[in-house]
Structures are given as structure tokens and as C-alpha cells.
Design a protein around this motif. Structure first.
Motif, PDB file in Angstrom:
ATOM      1  N   ILE A  39       2.294  -4.018   4.978  1.00 25.02           N
ATOM      2  CA  ILE A  39       3.196  -2.879   4.868  1.00 25.02           C
ATOM      3  C   ILE A  39       3.572  -2.421   6.269  1.00 25.02           C
ATOM      4  N   LEU A  40       4.895  -2.327   6.495  1.00 29.94           N
ATOM      5  CA  LEU A  40       5.437  -1.951   7.795  1.00 29.94           C
ATOM      6  C   LEU A  40       6.377  -0.768   7.639  1.00 29.94           C
ATOM      7  N   ASP A  41       6.659  -0.082   8.763  1.00 32.31           N
ATOM      8  CA  ASP A  41       7.709   0.932   8.729  1.00 32.31           C
ATOM      9  C   ASP A  41       9.013   0.270   9.172  1.00 32.31           C
ATOM     10  N   THR A  42      10.071   1.036   9.285  1.00 34.05           N
ATOM     11  CA  THR A  42      11.383   0.457   9.615  1.00 34.05           C
ATOM     12  C   THR A  42      11.444  -0.079  11.038  1.00 34.05           C
ATOM     13  N   ASN A  43      10.468   0.286  11.885  1.00 37.59           N
ATOM     14  CA  ASN A  43      10.393  -0.240  13.254  1.00 37.59           C
ATOM     15  C   ASN A  43       9.476  -1.450  13.353  1.00 37.59           C
ATOM     16  N   THR A  48      -1.210   1.814   8.642  1.00 36.09           N
ATOM     17  CA  THR A  48      -2.626   1.830   8.287  1.00 36.09           C
ATOM     18  C   THR A  48      -2.882   2.933   7.273  1.00 36.09           C
ATOM     19  N   GLY A  49      -3.591   2.616   6.204  1.00 35.63           N
ATOM     20  CA  GLY A  49      -3.968   3.626   5.220  1.00 35.63           C
ATOM     21  C   GLY A  49      -2.954   3.871   4.121  1.00 35.63           C
ATOM     22  N   ALA A  50      -1.917   3.038   4.030  1.00 32.65           N
ATOM     23  CA  ALA A  50      -0.965   3.165   2.918  1.00 32.65           C
ATOM     24  C   ALA A  50      -1.675   2.794   1.621  1.00 32.65           C
ATOM     25  N   VAL A  51      -1.320   3.462   0.544  1.00 32.14           N
ATOM     26  CA  VAL A  51      -1.972   3.228  -0.746  1.00 32.14           C
ATOM     27  C   VAL A  51      -1.149   2.251  -1.577  1.00 32.14           C
ATOM     28  N   VAL A  52      -1.801   1.221  -2.084  1.00 34.60           N
ATOM     29  CA  VAL A  52      -1.182   0.247  -2.982  1.00 34.60           C
ATOM     30  C   VAL A  52      -1.988   0.302  -4.269  1.00 34.60           C
ATOM     31  N   LYS A  53      -1.330   0.720  -5.371  1.00 29.99           N
ATOM     32  CA  LYS A  53      -2.061   0.811  -6.634  1.00 29.99           C
ATOM     33  C   LYS A  53      -1.232   0.245  -7.770  1.00 29.99           C
ATOM     34  N   VAL A  54      -1.950  -0.183  -8.804  1.00 27.81           N
ATOM     35  CA  VAL A  54      -1.309  -0.690 -10.017  1.00 27.81           C
ATOM     36  C   VAL A  54      -1.016   0.523 -10.898  1.00 27.81           C
ATOM     37  N   GLN A  55       0.247   0.665 -11.294  1.00 35.20           N
ATOM     38  CA  GLN A  55       0.625   1.797 -12.133  1.00 35.20           C
ATOM     39  C   GLN A  55      -0.118   1.761 -13.462  1.00 35.20           C
ATOM     40  N   ASN A  56      -0.520   2.928 -13.946  1.00 35.60           N
ATOM     41  CA  ASN A  56      -1.176   3.116 -15.240  1.00 35.60           C
ATOM     42  C   ASN A  56      -2.541   2.455 -15.349  1.00 35.60           C
ATOM     43  N   ILE A  84       2.064   9.084   3.185  1.00 35.98           N
ATOM     44  CA  ILE A  84       2.600  10.415   3.493  1.00 35.98           C
ATOM     45  C   ILE A  84       3.752  10.297   4.476  1.00 35.98           C
ATOM     46  N   GLY A  85       4.861  10.937   4.134  1.00 38.32           N
ATOM     47  CA  GLY A  85       6.036  10.938   4.998  1.00 38.32           C
ATOM     48  C   GLY A  85       6.980   9.772   4.755  1.00 38.32           C
ATOM     49  N   TYR A  86       6.665   8.923   3.769  1.00 37.37           N
ATOM     50  CA  TYR A  86       7.497   7.767   3.461  1.00 37.37           C
ATOM     51  C   TYR A  86       7.858   7.771   1.981  1.00 37.37           C
ATOM     52  N   LYS A  87       8.995   7.161   1.654  1.00 36.91           N
ATOM     53  CA  LYS A  87       9.418   7.054   0.262  1.00 36.91           C
ATOM     54  C   LYS A  87       8.544   6.024  -0.454  1.00 36.91           C
ATOM     55  N   LYS A  88       8.187   6.327  -1.718  1.00 34.55           N
ATOM     56  CA  LYS A  88       7.400   5.389  -2.517  1.00 34.55           C
ATOM     57  C   LYS A  88       8.245   4.168  -2.851  1.00 34.55           C
ATOM     58  N   GLU A 106      11.157   6.207   6.011  1.00 31.03           N
ATOM     59  CA  GLU A 106      10.724   7.586   6.202  1.00 31.03           C
ATOM     60  C   GLU A 106      11.409   8.501   5.203  1.00 31.03           C
ATOM     61  N   ASP A 107      10.698   9.533   4.815  1.00 28.49           N
ATOM     62  CA  ASP A 107      11.231  10.540   3.908  1.00 28.49           C
ATOM     63  C   ASP A 107      11.023  11.896   4.576  1.00 28.49           C
ATOM     64  N   SER A 108      11.990  12.301   5.388  1.00 26.58           N
ATOM     65  CA  SER A 108      11.841  13.521   6.181  1.00 26.58           C
ATOM     66  C   SER A 108      11.725  14.756   5.298  1.00 26.58           C
ATOM     67  N   ILE A 109      12.367  14.756   4.139  1.00 20.75           N
ATOM     68  CA  ILE A 109      12.255  15.894   3.225  1.00 20.75           C
ATOM     69  C   ILE A 109      10.820  15.996   2.728  1.00 20.75           C
ATOM     70  N   GLU A 110      10.220  14.875   2.385  1.00 17.95           N
ATOM     71  CA  GLU A 110       8.842  14.854   1.910  1.00 17.95           C
ATOM     72  C   GLU A 110       7.902  15.351   3.000  1.00 17.95           C
ATOM     73  N   LEU A 111       8.126  14.939   4.241  1.00 18.71           N
ATOM     74  CA  LEU A 111       7.239  15.289   5.341  1.00 18.71           C
ATOM     75  C   LEU A 111       7.240  16.785   5.611  1.00 18.71           C
ATOM     76  N   GLU A 112       8.362  17.455   5.399  1.00 21.82           N
ATOM     77  CA  GLU A 112       8.439  18.896   5.622  1.00 21.82           C
ATOM     78  C   GLU A 112       7.582  19.666   4.631  1.00 21.82           C
ATOM     79  N   ASN A 113       7.275  19.099   3.496  1.00 19.80           N
ATOM     80  CA  ASN A 113       6.514  19.790   2.468  1.00 19.80           C
ATOM     81  C   ASN A 113       5.029  19.465   2.493  1.00 19.80           C
ATOM     82  N   ILE A 114       4.554  18.741   3.494  1.00 14.39           N
ATOM     83  CA  ILE A 114       3.146  18.371   3.581  1.00 14.39           C
ATOM     84  C   ILE A 114       2.438  19.276   4.576  1.00 14.39           C
TER      85      ILE A 114
END
Length: 165
Positions: A39-43, A48-56, A84-88, A106-114
Motif C-alpha cells: 500500500i502506497l500513497d500518491t507519492n 505503515t499501519g494501514a488496515v486491510v480487512k475482509v468485509q463482514n 487515517i487521512g486517506y479515502k477507503k 488523501e482525504d483532506s475532509i476526513e483529516l480535518e475531522n480526526i
């Protein structure tokens, strides 16, 4: 000698074909496969620490220091990747799963609410209690040996005690 009834033979052939189709369908949608990737960011920096889970299901993992992950999921299930701070992102598990490279945006709107609190993170709307902000400017000209001591005198109502031994 009695000749077989052709309608019975046809019925058995149809039943066998049906069972074969069900078996093929089950092999394509329910088989467990090992899913791995990075998992990488746009750069192109590892996250590190991104969560990968199977739905349900209660199956998941977090990426390591190199942004790598590995887990088992069934074909047809959906992986949910979040940080945190990124779109799912959601990815469907395929039968021939190659190592994935997932780019989180990145999800700047999400980051403002954390809000980061002393024991984890939470959303602003779920936060109860008092919150204080300490700027890095408050620490610029102070030698800091311990983070908890750096907060002493900077936040109203906080008491810092040191244990000996």
C-alpha cells in the motif's frame, strides 16, 4: 433384457451436469486464496499501519514498515483498505490473485475531522471531554528529554508526575 428408459438417462445427465456446475461455481467463489501486496500513497511512499480487512468477517491485518500485507480471503469477498487521512478503497478478491499495489488518495475532509487523543484517535463528533492543543512552537527553545514533561505547564489542568525506580 430390459432397455433403459431414455427419459431417466436424460434426467441423470442433467443432474450430473447441474452438480458439476455447482462445484465449479463453488470453486470460483468460495476458495481461499492468499492475498498480498503493498500500500502506497500518491507519492509512491509506503504506508505503515494501514488496515486491510475482509468485509463482514473478523479477518484483517495491518501493513508493515514497508507497506506490505498478506492475509487469506475467499474468492469473491471484498477487501477494505483504510488509513487515517486517506479515502477507503474496496477490492474484490479474484481466483488468480497477483501481488497488489494499492494507491491510497488523501482525504483532506476526513483529516480535518480526526482528533488524536492520548489513547488513540477519534472523530470530532464522537469526542467527549476537554481538548487542548499544543503547538510545536511551545517546544522550540526547550530541551526535551520526556514527552510527558514537555506538556507540563503547557496544558491547563494536566498534572505530570515522575515515578522513581
Amino acid at each position: 433384457m430390459k432397455t433403459p428408459n431414455h427419459s431417466h438417462v436424460r434426467a441423470w445427465i442433467i443432474v450430473l451436469i447441474g452438480l458439476l456446475c455447482i462445484q465449479i461455481q463453488h470453486a470460483q467463489t468460495g476458495s481461499p486464496v492468499k492475498v498480498q501486496g503493498k500500500i502506497l500513497d500518491t507519492n509512491q511512499v509506503e504506508i505503515t499501519g494501514a488496515v486491510v480487512k475482509v468485509q463482514n468477517r473478523a479477518v484483517g491485518t495491518a501493513t508493515d514498515l514497508d507497506g506490505q500485507f498478506a492475509l487469506e480471503a475467499n474468492v469473491g469477498e471484498t477487501l477494505e483498505i483504510s488509513y487515517i487521512g486517506y479515502k477507503k478503497q474496496y477490492i474484490k478478491v479474484a481466483a488468480s490473485q497477483h501481488p497488489l499495489t494499492i494507491i491510497l488518495e488523501e482525504d483532506s475532509i476526513e483529516l480535518e475531522n480526526i482528533v488524536v487523543v492520548g489513547y488513540g484517535t477519534t472523530r470530532k463528533e464522537k469526542l467527549t471531554g476537554a481538548v487542548a492543543t499544543v503547538s510545536t512552537d511551545d517546544f522550540k527553545n526547550r530541551p526535551i528529554n520526556d514527552v510527558s514533561l514537555a506538556l507540563q505547564g503547557k496544558v491547563a489542568g494536566i498534572q505530570v508526575t515522575q515515578r522513581s525506580g
